[in-house]
Every structure is written in C-alpha cells, then in structure tokens.
Design a protein around this motif. Structure first.
Motif, PDB file in Angstrom:
ATOM      1  N   GLY A  18       0.831  -1.198   0.000  1.00 23.84           N
ATOM      2  CA  GLY A  18       0.000   0.000   0.000  1.00 23.84           C
ATOM      3  C   GLY A  18       0.864   1.245   0.000  1.00 23.84           C
ATOM      4  N   GLN A  77       1.458  -6.603   6.597  1.00 23.28           N
ATOM      5  CA  GLN A  77       1.050  -5.380   5.895  1.00 23.28           C
ATOM      6  C   GLN A  77       0.531  -5.716   4.499  1.00 23.28           C
ATOM      7  OE1 GLN A  77       0.728  -2.277   7.074  1.00 23.28           O
ATOM      8  NE2 GLN A  77      -0.139  -1.721   5.086  1.00 23.28           N
ATOM      9  N   THR A  81      -3.236  -4.940   3.044  1.00 17.84           N
ATOM     10  CA  THR A  81      -3.418  -4.146   1.829  1.00 17.84           C
ATOM     11  C   THR A  81      -4.246  -4.906   0.794  1.00 17.84           C
ATOM     12  OG1 THR A  81      -1.304  -3.041   2.215  1.00 17.84           O
ATOM     13  CG2 THR A  81      -2.198  -2.929  -0.013  1.00 17.84           C
TER      14      THR A  81
END
Length: 84
Positions: A18, A77, A81
């Motif tokens: 992201g 993460q 995303t």
C-alpha cells in the motif's frame, strides 16, 4: 535470512504494501515507512505513520532474527493491503 536475502525475497514475492515504503539503511521519520536497520549496536525494526516520526517495534542482536521478524511484519502489511 540476512539483509541481502530479504531484499531478494521481497523482490521475488512482489508484495503490495500500500502506502508503505521499506527502508533498510537508516531510521527515518518520513511518513509511512517500515524499516529494519543496524543502529547503536542492534538491529532495530521500526515503523512510521503519517506524522509523529518513528517508533521502534523490536530490537535484535542477530541480523537473521531481525530480518525474519521484519519479513513477517511485511507479510502482515501485504495481507492487510490485499484484503482491503
């Protein structure tokens, strides 16, 4: 894994983080950074937000342990995303 292996694995896996960038050479207060670097005799895993600088997540004496842990955070993460 060491730093070079981490860099190779990230490139091969083509992970989507992201708005986050990865920094491996120094601690920065730039917004949206996830980092792992050697500082003051230890490997530091850190993260920044849009504002307010960085915060240390965890410290390691061993490079391999640091990059294994950091890779797991990067995967988390990526999964956040991709699922959004």
């Amino acid at each position: 894994m060491d730093k070079a292996e981490f860099i190779k694995k990230i490139a091969e896996d083509n992970l989507n983080l992201g708005e986050f960038q990865i920094e491996l050479n120094q601690i920065t207060d730039a917004p949206y950074v996830m980092g792992c670097c050697f500082s003051q005799g230890v490997w530091k895993i850190y993260k920044t937000r849009e504002r307010l600088g960085h915060y240390i997540i965890k410290e390691f004496e061993n490079e391999s342990d640091a990059f294994n842990y950091f890779y797991e955070l990067v995967l988390i993460q990526h999964n956040r995303t991709v699922s959004n």
